[in-house]
Scaffold this motif. Structure first.
Motif, PDB file in Angstrom:
ATOM      1  N   TYR A  20      -5.492  -1.035   2.831  1.00  0.00           N
ATOM      2  CA  TYR A  20      -6.825  -0.475   2.581  1.00  0.00           C
ATOM      3  C   TYR A  20      -6.696   0.925   1.993  1.00  0.00           C
ATOM      4  CZ  TYR A  20      -8.695  -4.238   5.504  1.00  0.00           C
ATOM      5  OH  TYR A  20      -9.019  -5.463   6.034  1.00  0.00           O
ATOM      6  N   ASP A  21      -5.704   1.678   2.496  1.00  0.00           N
ATOM      7  CA  ASP A  21      -5.437   3.029   2.003  1.00  0.00           C
ATOM      8  C   ASP A  21      -3.953   3.123   1.644  1.00  0.00           C
ATOM      9  OD1 ASP A  21      -5.142   5.718   1.461  1.00  0.00           O
ATOM     10  OD2 ASP A  21      -6.032   6.406   3.347  1.00  0.00           O
ATOM     11  N   PRO A  22      -3.587   2.571   0.480  1.00  0.00           N
ATOM     12  CA  PRO A  22      -2.164   2.570   0.125  1.00  0.00           C
ATOM     13  C   PRO A  22      -1.557   3.967   0.038  1.00  0.00           C
ATOM     14  CG  PRO A  22      -3.507   1.801  -1.714  1.00  0.00           C
ATOM     15  CD  PRO A  22      -4.408   1.936  -0.540  1.00  0.00           C
ATOM     16  N   ARG A  23      -2.332   4.966  -0.328  1.00  0.00           N
ATOM     17  CA  ARG A  23      -1.779   6.321  -0.423  1.00  0.00           C
ATOM     18  C   ARG A  23      -1.305   6.790   0.950  1.00  0.00           C
ATOM     19  NH1 ARG A  23       1.576   8.866  -2.750  1.00  0.00           N
ATOM     20  NH2 ARG A  23       0.730   7.938  -4.605  1.00  0.00           N
ATOM     21  N   ALA A  24      -2.035   6.488   2.011  1.00  0.00           N
ATOM     22  CA  ALA A  24      -1.613   6.881   3.361  1.00  0.00           C
ATOM     23  C   ALA A  24      -0.314   6.186   3.750  1.00  0.00           C
ATOM     24  CB  ALA A  24      -2.710   6.573   4.376  1.00  0.00           C
ATOM     25  N   VAL A  25      -0.190   4.909   3.398  1.00  0.00           N
ATOM     26  CA  VAL A  25       1.034   4.161   3.704  1.00  0.00           C
ATOM     27  C   VAL A  25       2.198   4.710   2.879  1.00  0.00           C
ATOM     28  CG1 VAL A  25       2.145   1.897   3.654  1.00  0.00           C
ATOM     29  CG2 VAL A  25      -0.237   2.097   4.398  1.00  0.00           C
ATOM     30  N   ILE A  26       1.970   4.962   1.607  1.00  0.00           N
ATOM     31  CA  ILE A  26       3.008   5.531   0.750  1.00  0.00           C
ATOM     32  C   ILE A  26       3.484   6.863   1.319  1.00  0.00           C
ATOM     33  CG2 ILE A  26       3.461   6.564  -1.520  1.00  0.00           C
ATOM     34  CD1 ILE A  26       1.522   4.355  -2.652  1.00  0.00           C
ATOM     35  N   ASP A  27       2.545   7.713   1.706  1.00  0.00           N
ATOM     36  CA  ASP A  27       2.908   9.043   2.200  1.00  0.00           C
ATOM     37  C   ASP A  27       3.781   8.972   3.450  1.00  0.00           C
ATOM     38  OD1 ASP A  27       1.537  10.161   0.078  1.00  0.00           O
ATOM     39  OD2 ASP A  27      -0.211  10.748   1.292  1.00  0.00           O
ATOM     40  N   ILE A  28       3.464   8.072   4.398  1.00  0.00           N
ATOM     41  CA  ILE A  28       4.287   7.984   5.606  1.00  0.00           C
ATOM     42  C   ILE A  28       5.658   7.403   5.273  1.00  0.00           C
ATOM     43  CG2 ILE A  28       3.473   5.743   6.460  1.00  0.00           C
ATOM     44  CD1 ILE A  28       4.328   8.736   8.679  1.00  0.00           C
ATOM     45  N   LEU A  29       5.697   6.413   4.375  1.00  0.00           N
ATOM     46  CA  LEU A  29       6.991   5.829   4.020  1.00  0.00           C
ATOM     47  C   LEU A  29       7.875   6.833   3.294  1.00  0.00           C
ATOM     48  CD1 LEU A  29       5.992   2.181   3.047  1.00  0.00           C
ATOM     49  CD2 LEU A  29       6.990   3.017   5.194  1.00  0.00           C
ATOM     50  N   VAL A  30       7.285   7.656   2.439  1.00  0.00           N
ATOM     51  CA  VAL A  30       8.047   8.718   1.772  1.00  0.00           C
ATOM     52  C   VAL A  30       8.547   9.724   2.820  1.00  0.00           C
ATOM     53  CG1 VAL A  30       7.851  10.683   0.187  1.00  0.00           C
ATOM     54  CG2 VAL A  30       6.998   8.423  -0.498  1.00  0.00           C
ATOM     55  N   ARG A  95       8.932  11.515  13.564  1.00  0.00           N
ATOM     56  CA  ARG A  95       8.250  12.441  14.487  1.00  0.00           C
ATOM     57  C   ARG A  95       7.641  13.612  13.729  1.00  0.00           C
ATOM     58  NH1 ARG A  95      12.845  12.002  19.013  1.00  0.00           N
ATOM     59  NH2 ARG A  95      11.961  10.254  20.163  1.00  0.00           N
ATOM     60  N   ALA A  96       8.367  14.156  12.751  1.00  0.00           N
ATOM     61  CA  ALA A  96       7.855  15.280  11.960  1.00  0.00           C
ATOM     62  C   ALA A  96       6.603  14.877  11.183  1.00  0.00           C
ATOM     63  CB  ALA A  96       8.937  15.790  11.013  1.00  0.00           C
ATOM     64  N   ALA A  97       6.514  13.592  10.812  1.00  0.00           N
ATOM     65  CA  ALA A  97       5.352  13.098  10.057  1.00  0.00           C
ATOM     66  C   ALA A  97       4.194  12.722  10.976  1.00  0.00           C
ATOM     67  CB  ALA A  97       5.757  11.896   9.209  1.00  0.00           C
ATOM     68  N   GLY A  98       4.398  12.829  12.294  1.00  0.00           N
ATOM     69  CA  GLY A  98       3.329  12.518  13.233  1.00  0.00           C
ATOM     70  C   GLY A  98       3.249  11.063  13.652  1.00  0.00           C
ATOM     71  N   ALA A  99       4.269  10.270  13.328  1.00  0.00           N
ATOM     72  CA  ALA A  99       4.261   8.867  13.723  1.00  0.00           C
ATOM     73  C   ALA A  99       4.535   8.747  15.221  1.00  0.00           C
ATOM     74  CB  ALA A  99       5.326   8.094  12.940  1.00  0.00           C
ATOM     75  N   VAL A 100       3.921   7.758  15.844  1.00  0.00           N
ATOM     76  CA  VAL A 100       4.170   7.480  17.251  1.00  0.00           C
ATOM     77  C   VAL A 100       5.398   6.576  17.328  1.00  0.00           C
ATOM     78  CG1 VAL A 100       3.246   6.442  19.350  1.00  0.00           C
ATOM     79  CG2 VAL A 100       1.730   7.688  17.801  1.00  0.00           C
ATOM     80  N   VAL A 101       6.453   7.086  17.945  1.00  0.00           N
ATOM     81  CA  VAL A 101       7.717   6.347  18.045  1.00  0.00           C
ATOM     82  C   VAL A 101       8.249   6.473  19.473  1.00  0.00           C
ATOM     83  CG1 VAL A 101       8.367   6.577  15.617  1.00  0.00           C
ATOM     84  CG2 VAL A 101       8.992   8.361  17.215  1.00  0.00           C
ATOM     85  N   ARG A 118       4.881   1.869  13.634  1.00  0.00           N
ATOM     86  CA  ARG A 118       3.831   1.267  12.814  1.00  0.00           C
ATOM     87  C   ARG A 118       3.318   2.318  11.837  1.00  0.00           C
ATOM     88  NH1 ARG A 118       1.839  -3.689  14.643  1.00  0.00           N
ATOM     89  NH2 ARG A 118       2.578  -4.242  16.707  1.00  0.00           N
ATOM     90  N   ASP A 119       2.982   1.858  10.626  1.00  0.00           N
ATOM     91  CA  ASP A 119       2.396   2.773   9.650  1.00  0.00           C
ATOM     92  C   ASP A 119       0.902   2.933   9.963  1.00  0.00           C
ATOM     93  OD1 ASP A 119       0.904   0.696   8.368  1.00  0.00           O
ATOM     94  OD2 ASP A 119       2.518   0.308   6.959  1.00  0.00           O
ATOM     95  N   PRO A 120       0.164   3.761   9.208  1.00  0.00           N
ATOM     96  CA  PRO A 120      -1.241   4.004   9.519  1.00  0.00           C
ATOM     97  C   PRO A 120      -2.132   2.750   9.526  1.00  0.00           C
ATOM     98  CG  PRO A 120      -0.457   5.665   7.996  1.00  0.00           C
ATOM     99  CD  PRO A 120       0.632   4.636   8.126  1.00  0.00           C
ATOM    100  N   GLU A 121      -1.692   1.670   8.896  1.00  0.00           N
ATOM    101  CA  GLU A 121      -2.503   0.455   8.863  1.00  0.00           C
ATOM    102  C   GLU A 121      -2.045  -0.595   9.859  1.00  0.00           C
ATOM    103  OE1 GLU A 121      -3.962  -0.936   5.221  1.00  0.00           O
ATOM    104  OE2 GLU A 121      -4.524   1.089   4.629  1.00  0.00           O
ATOM    105  N   GLY A 122      -0.964  -0.308  10.579  1.00  0.00           N
ATOM    106  CA  GLY A 122      -0.497  -1.222  11.607  1.00  0.00           C
ATOM    107  C   GLY A 122       0.701  -2.068  11.241  1.00  0.00           C
ATOM    108  N   ASN A 123       1.210  -1.956  10.010  1.00  0.00           N
ATOM    109  CA  ASN A 123       2.419  -2.697   9.642  1.00  0.00           C
ATOM    110  C   ASN A 123       3.584  -2.231  10.511  1.00  0.00           C
ATOM    111  OD1 ASN A 123       1.341  -4.172   7.285  1.00  0.00           O
ATOM    112  ND2 ASN A 123       1.096  -2.107   6.459  1.00  0.00           N
ATOM    113  N   GLN A 124       4.449  -3.157  10.891  1.00  0.00           N
ATOM    114  CA  GLN A 124       5.591  -2.853  11.739  1.00  0.00           C
ATOM    115  C   GLN A 124       6.827  -2.574  10.887  1.00  0.00           C
ATOM    116  OE1 GLN A 124       6.200  -5.808  14.844  1.00  0.00           O
ATOM    117  NE2 GLN A 124       4.097  -6.482  14.541  1.00  0.00           N
ATOM    118  N   TRP A 125       7.516  -1.498  11.205  1.00  0.00           N
ATOM    119  CA  TRP A 125       8.735  -1.101  10.502  1.00  0.00           C
ATOM    120  C   TRP A 125       9.826  -0.906  11.532  1.00  0.00           C
ATOM    121  CZ3 TRP A 125       8.688  -0.974   5.268  1.00  0.00           C
ATOM    122  CH2 TRP A 125       7.416  -0.992   4.664  1.00  0.00           C
ATOM    123  N   THR A 126      10.950  -1.567  11.327  1.00  0.00           N
ATOM    124  CA  THR A 126      12.118  -1.354  12.168  1.00  0.00           C
ATOM    125  C   THR A 126      13.225  -0.819  11.281  1.00  0.00           C
ATOM    126  OG1 THR A 126      11.492  -3.188  13.610  1.00  0.00           O
ATOM    127  CG2 THR A 126      13.776  -2.420  13.745  1.00  0.00           C
TER     128      THR A 126
END
Length: 137
Positions: A20-30, A95-101, A118-126
């Motif tokens: 829904y907000d690809p820019r938010a997902v891109i930013d966290i992945l970067v 953690r620096a990006a504010g992700a809950v881990v 999880r990214d801002p939209e709920g996708n799971q990343w391991t």
């Protein structure tokens, strides 16, 4: 080649998903360590396609959610395993990006050291050290 010959292989499978907000997902992945290689938006600013490369190999592709598209996917329902040699660096960046881990990476029985989020939209990343077994050819 004999049946017992082991070969390595280049990453040629690219997970794809919609957001829904690809820019938010891109930013966290970067922030986690991906490199934004390409990002194409239309005149209205809707991201049609983005490619993010993982420096250790492979990457992902994503774009804006297109509910009427021929290959539509529900945002927030994807999962991906990313091989890394430095799980702790990914955890620090997350953690620096504010992700809950979780507090610490998990040591798996099969030898992998992993951290999930999880990214801002709920996708799971391991992110883990397990590179997969060698291909027998």
């Amino acid at each position: 080649m004999s049946e017992d010959t082991l070969t390595t292989r280049a990453a040629t499978v690219w997970p794809t998903f919609q957001a829904y907000d690809p820019r938010a997902v891109i930013d966290i992945l970067v922030a986690l360590g991906f490199v934004e290689t390409a990002c194409y938006a239309d005149e209205a600013g809707v991201i049609q396609h983005a490619q993010l490369d993982w420096p250790e190999g492979g990457g992902v592709m994503l774009g804006s959610h297109k509910p009427a598209g021929p290959f539509t996917q529900q945002p927030g329902t994807s999962a991906a395993y990313v091989v890394t040699t430095d799980v702790d660096a990914v955890l620090t960046r997350a953690r620096a990006a504010g992700a809950v881990v979780p507090d610490a990476p998990v040591e798996q029985d099969y030898g992998s050291r992993e951290v999930g989020l999880r990214d801002p939209e709920g996708n799971q990343w391991t992110f883990g050290t397990y590179p997969g077994e060698p291909l027998r050819s």
